[in-house]
Scaffold this motif. Structure first.
Motif, mmCIF file in Angstrom:
data_model
loop_
_atom_site.group_PDB
_atom_site.id
_atom_site.type_symbol
_atom_site.label_atom_id
_atom_site.label_comp_id
_atom_site.label_asym_id
_atom_site.label_seq_id
_atom_site.Cartn_x
_atom_site.Cartn_y
_atom_site.Cartn_z
ATOM 1 N N GLN A 1 -11.456 -11.363 -24.791
ATOM 2 C CA GLN A 1 -11.553 -10.681 -23.493
ATOM 3 C C GLN A 1 -12.026 -11.639 -22.404
ATOM 4 O OE1 GLN A 1 -13.981 -7.455 -24.937
ATOM 5 N NE2 GLN A 1 -12.429 -5.935 -24.425
ATOM 6 N N LYS B 1 -9.070 -13.781 -21.494
ATOM 7 C CA LYS B 1 -7.996 -13.067 -20.799
ATOM 8 C C LYS B 1 -8.415 -12.621 -19.398
ATOM 9 C CE LYS B 1 -5.274 -8.838 -21.206
ATOM 10 N NZ LYS B 1 -6.080 -7.655 -20.854
ATOM 11 N N GLU B 2 -9.628 -12.083 -19.285
ATOM 12 C CA GLU B 2 -10.025 -11.492 -18.003
ATOM 13 C C GLU B 2 -10.654 -12.506 -17.050
ATOM 14 O OE1 GLU B 2 -9.319 -8.418 -17.297
ATOM 15 O OE2 GLU B 2 -8.848 -7.626 -19.289
ATOM 16 N N VAL B 3 -11.336 -13.493 -17.612
ATOM 17 C CA VAL B 3 -12.137 -14.367 -16.744
ATOM 18 C C VAL B 3 -11.649 -15.819 -16.737
ATOM 19 C CG1 VAL B 3 -14.455 -15.213 -16.256
ATOM 20 C CG2 VAL B 3 -14.139 -12.906 -17.177
ATOM 21 N N ASN C 1 -6.798 -24.187 -1.865
ATOM 22 C CA ASN C 1 -7.319 -22.840 -2.101
ATOM 23 C C ASN C 1 -8.721 -22.855 -2.662
ATOM 24 O OD1 ASN C 1 -5.348 -21.284 -1.153
ATOM 25 N ND2 ASN C 1 -4.468 -20.711 -3.121
ATOM 26 N N GLU D 1 -12.160 -25.820 -20.359
ATOM 27 C CA GLU D 1 -13.493 -26.415 -20.241
ATOM 28 C C GLU D 1 -13.918 -26.652 -18.798
ATOM 29 O OE1 GLU D 1 -13.691 -29.816 -22.791
ATOM 30 O OE2 GLU D 1 -13.858 -28.548 -24.571
ATOM 31 N N ARG E 1 -6.858 -27.078 -23.074
ATOM 32 C CA ARG E 1 -8.277 -27.104 -23.453
ATOM 33 C C ARG E 1 -9.135 -27.646 -22.305
ATOM 34 N NH1 ARG E 1 -12.070 -30.518 -26.022
ATOM 35 N NH2 ARG E 1 -10.600 -32.211 -25.816
ATOM 36 N N ALA F 1 -22.169 -14.791 -18.385
ATOM 37 C CA ALA F 1 -22.153 -13.488 -17.731
ATOM 38 C C ALA F 1 -21.287 -12.513 -18.519
ATOM 39 C CB ALA F 1 -21.636 -13.628 -16.307
ATOM 40 N N ALA F 2 -20.110 -12.975 -18.933
ATOM 41 C CA ALA F 2 -19.193 -12.087 -19.643
ATOM 42 C C ALA F 2 -19.750 -11.706 -21.008
ATOM 43 C CB ALA F 2 -17.837 -12.759 -19.793
ATOM 44 N N THR G 1 -21.441 -20.726 -17.019
ATOM 45 C CA THR G 1 -22.111 -19.521 -16.521
ATOM 46 C C THR G 1 -21.165 -18.311 -16.547
ATOM 47 O OG1 THR G 1 -21.474 -20.083 -14.266
ATOM 48 C CG2 THR G 1 -23.642 -20.794 -14.983
ATOM 49 N N GLN G 2 -19.863 -18.557 -16.376
ATOM 50 C CA GLN G 2 -18.900 -17.458 -16.424
ATOM 51 C C GLN G 2 -18.851 -16.860 -17.837
ATOM 52 O OE1 GLN G 2 -16.350 -16.629 -13.604
ATOM 53 N NE2 GLN G 2 -18.171 -17.373 -12.602
ATOM 54 N N PRO H 1 -7.421 -16.570 -15.851
ATOM 55 C CA PRO H 1 -7.079 -16.337 -14.443
ATOM 56 C C PRO H 1 -7.638 -17.414 -13.513
ATOM 57 C CG PRO H 1 -7.835 -14.308 -15.444
ATOM 58 C CD PRO H 1 -8.075 -15.396 -16.454
ATOM 59 N N GLN H 2 -8.694 -18.120 -13.948
ATOM 60 C CA GLN H 2 -9.229 -19.203 -13.122
ATOM 61 C C GLN H 2 -8.672 -20.557 -13.541
ATOM 62 O OE1 GLN H 2 -13.573 -18.966 -12.284
ATOM 63 N NE2 GLN H 2 -13.513 -17.114 -13.518
#
Lengths: 246, 227, 225
Positions: free
Chosen positions: B139, B142-144, B225, B120, B116, B129-130, B125-126, B147-148
């Motif tokens: 979605q 899973k997509e945004v 990274n 958080e 969690r 946008a989505a 903002t991500q 992966p981050q």
């Protein structure tokens, strides 16, 4: 008939009354700019239109269809017709430029992959980023990221484009490249709602300008009148202060 | 010290080595099952806790209560409670099962929290946008978001795995045949505590150290990274 | 099946149990501050010490964070007597927990040291702060803000960790639960009640620590995560 009609609309962030009795019509192909001090509700109005801020009362009609923002189907439909570009670009950090532009059209709108990619490439070319397809957002400058964000919004094939302070987070020398991209769209006749602090740009491209303060619309007029001879005192105060600072 | 040297040949017999090897396997298995279940169920808890629908409000409430409770009761007490609950309900007297279930329940609470806070850590903002592009909640995740977020989730998750390798030592208290219990048996058989407990300290270290190094290595790499 | 939970009998022991909780708190607090003290020394060595000392501390931390506290205490309690060192259960547990805490708290405090930003110190210097003033107004407030949340977190983990003292016969909260269990055989009742007491005491601790952290150190802390 106007493309968007907003009638006596009110909205809140928690307890904060951010949009007060908003009435506004937007015609097809019009470029409407929203100006006003920060916290005046300009950005909230755009966020409300795409359903990121749910209105408490009032109504919004899009192409003569009333929108119910608590209804999922309506929300889906309106987001297919209206695209938004944010101040902080909000690109997906885990995707490269091309993927950022293509993901929603392919995964969400379920359009043909090849066709979407072709469109994405030509849009990125239009905003001058054809050589950055494989770059990740953190490898790009703010201006480049913002142009990707514009291409991403356009690739959704929206009828209306909302631009929320798209140059505010940029270094001064990067502002022009983004404004140039918007000028191209303006020339193509897309309906746009622009929140901006670039007054000369607003004056140049807008068909009408809306002045907002403290959550309310104070004045709607042609740019020439707003900037040179506004009807309201508050508009005059704001405009003369802004122009003096320049 | 002399006694220790005399003891060593009789301590490291084939039988004892196999015995300790098996016990080490049990320790590993307990941890691995706990972490796998913890990751999957904890992930689900984290996902549901972030939902906004009114309908899921009772579920969110339950998740908060669950995570708060299992992170505020000592492992030993949860284990004994589970042991006695199994006893009065007469479900099973398999000690390994009892320990595994307890480990899973606790791991779910802890890993759920780690996931969690990972979710958080990704900027709102991500999500905006989505959402504005019609992504559904799942979605976006899973997509945004995932992966981050995994970069934020993995380092503390590794510290947690290590913590669990060590905490399973407490399963010896209900008689699960893991490393610590094995040491107690060897000690009772007359081997010196120095040798019995010293040996398993090393065995625990062998289990935990590679994970520790790997976790630290990844943390360094991921931080590098990100900047 | 056919078992009914009856709490009346174990509730008679409630005051006895609560006095046990006070012993748990005592162990947690002593071991925490002991761990803070040694952890601070170790963290200082890690930051400013020579290579040999630095490596010694690294190995100390690696050993203690990669082996179970329970087995470490077993070792202290059962193996040290072979060298003529006899520790009482309470002392063995306290020493074990302190040594363990020193390893973790060294790492946490070191992270705090590393978070001090040079530009803040530069700013303080250009404002003609003396060294004491720099420590008082710049370094300490910053370190405490960064350190307080993870330290509080570790204190809660240590409070839970005190329950293993029961295994060595210390009559703290869990130890007293053992005693009541062998007297009444109301096992589920007594251990669920004990669990509840742990929930309450850690909750109170979280609440107070969050209050202190927010008020004195401007740290971002939540009571319910």
């Amino acid at each position: 008939m106007s493309q968007i009609e907003i009638k006596s609309l009110n909205a809140y962030y928690d307890k904060l009354h951010v949009l007060k009795d908003i009435n506004l019509n937007v015609e097809k192909g019009e470029i409407l700019s929203l100006i006003g001090p920060s916290g005046s509700g300009k950005s909230s109005l755009l966020k409300m239109l795409v359903g990121l801020l749910t209105p408490k009362s009032g109504e919004v009609t899009l192409n003569n269809n009333q929108v119910n923002y608590t209804n999922k189907t309506d929300l889906r439909k309106i987001r297919e017709q209206i695209a938004i570009v944010f101040q902080q670009y909000n690109l997906f950090q885990n995707m490269n430029v091309l993927k950022n532009v293509c993901i929603a059209p392919t995964k969400i709108q379920k359009r043909n992959q090849k066709e979407v990619e072709d469109q994405a490439v030509s849009l990125l070319e239009k905003v001058g980023l054809k050589d950055k397809l494989k770059s990740y957002p953190d490898e790009l400058s703010g201006g480049q990221q913002q142009r990707v964000a514009i291409a991403r919004a356009l690739c959704l094939n929206p009828e209306i484009l909302l631009l929320d302070e798209v140059t505010s987070a940029l270094d001064p020398e990067l502002v022009q490249e983004v404004l140039d991209a918007i000028r191209i769209l303006a020339a193509e006749g897309m309906t746009m709602l622009i929140v901006s602090h670039e007054m000369s740009f607003v004056k140049e491209v807008s068909s009408r300008v809306v002045f907002m303060d403290n959550g309310s619309i104070i004045e709607i007029n042609e740019p020439k009148i707003i900037f040179e001879n506004p009807k309201e005192k508050r508009t005059l105060d704001f405009v003369s202060k802004i122009l003096k600072d320049k | 010290m002399e006694r220790l040297l005399e003891e060593i040949p009789s301590f490291f017999t084939i039988w004892n080595i196999i015995f300790l090897g098996k016990a080490m396997g049990v320790t590993f298995l307990l941890t691995a099952i706990g972490c796998l279940v913890g990751f999957s169920v904890g992930g689900l808890l984290a996902i549901f806790r972030k939902t906004k629908s009114i309908l899921l409000l009772p579920l969110r409430f339950f998740i908060v209560i669950y995570t708060e409770i299992f992170r505020r009761v000592p492992f030993l007490v949860s284990l004994l409670l589970m042991f006695y609950v199994f006893q009065i309900l007469k479900v099973s007297d398999n000690l390994f099962l009892i320990a595994t279930i307890t480990v899973c329940l606790i791991a779910t609470a802890y890993i759920g929290e780690i996931i969690r806070s990972g979710i958080e850590s990704i900027n709102q903002t991500q999500w905006d946008a989505a959402e504005a592009m019609n992504f559904s909640y799942f979605q976006v995740l899973k997509e945004v978001i995932f992966p981050q977020a995994w970069k934020v989730i993995l380092p503390p998750a590794f510290s947690f795995f290590i913590m669990f390798i060590k905490d399973t030592a407490l399963a010896s208290q209900i008689g699960v045949m893991e490393l610590t219990f094995a040491a107690k048996i060897l000690n009772n058989k007359g081997f010196s505590p120095l040798l019995s407990f010293g040996t398993i300290l090393i065995l625990y270290f062998i289990l935990s150290f590679p994970l520790d190094r790997f976790g630290k290595y990844m943390e360094k790499k991921l931080v590098a990274n990100r900047n | 099946m056919g078992y009914t939970l009856v709490y009346t009998q174990v509730l008679e022991f409630f005051p006895y149990l609560i006095r046990g909780a006070l012993i748990s708190l005592q162990i947690a607090i002593l071991a925490f501050f002991g761990g803070m003290f040694f952890g601070l020394i170790f963290a200082t060595i890690r930051t400013f010490g020579n290579k040999l000392m630095n490596n010694l501390v690294i190995w100390y931390v690696t050993f203690f964070t990669n082996t179970p506290q329970l087995v470490q205490i077993y070792f202290l309690f059962f193996a040290l007597p072979e060298f003529g060192i006899l520790l009482s259960p309470f002392v063995a547990v306290l020493v074990g927990m302190t040594l363990n805490a020193a390893a973790y708290l060294c790492e946490i405090q070191r992270a705090g040291f590393l978070s001090i930003r040079q530009n803040e110190l530069d700013a303080a210097k250009t404002l003609n702060f003396t060294l004491t003033q720099q420590v008082k107004y710049v370094i300490l407030p910053h370190i405490m803000k960064v350190l307080f949340p993870p330290l509080s977190n570790h204190y809660i983990i240590m409070t839970l960790g005190t329950s293993m003292a029961a295994i060595f016969g210390v009559e703290e909260l869990t130890g007293r639960a053992f005693n009541i269990n062998s007297e009444t055989f109301r096992s589920v009742e007594i251990f669920s009640l004990t669990a509840l007491v742990y929930i309450v005491i850690t909750f109170i601790a979280t609440f107070l620590l969050a209050l202190i952290g927010r008020y004195f150190f401007k740290a971002k802390m939540r009571i319910i995560q």
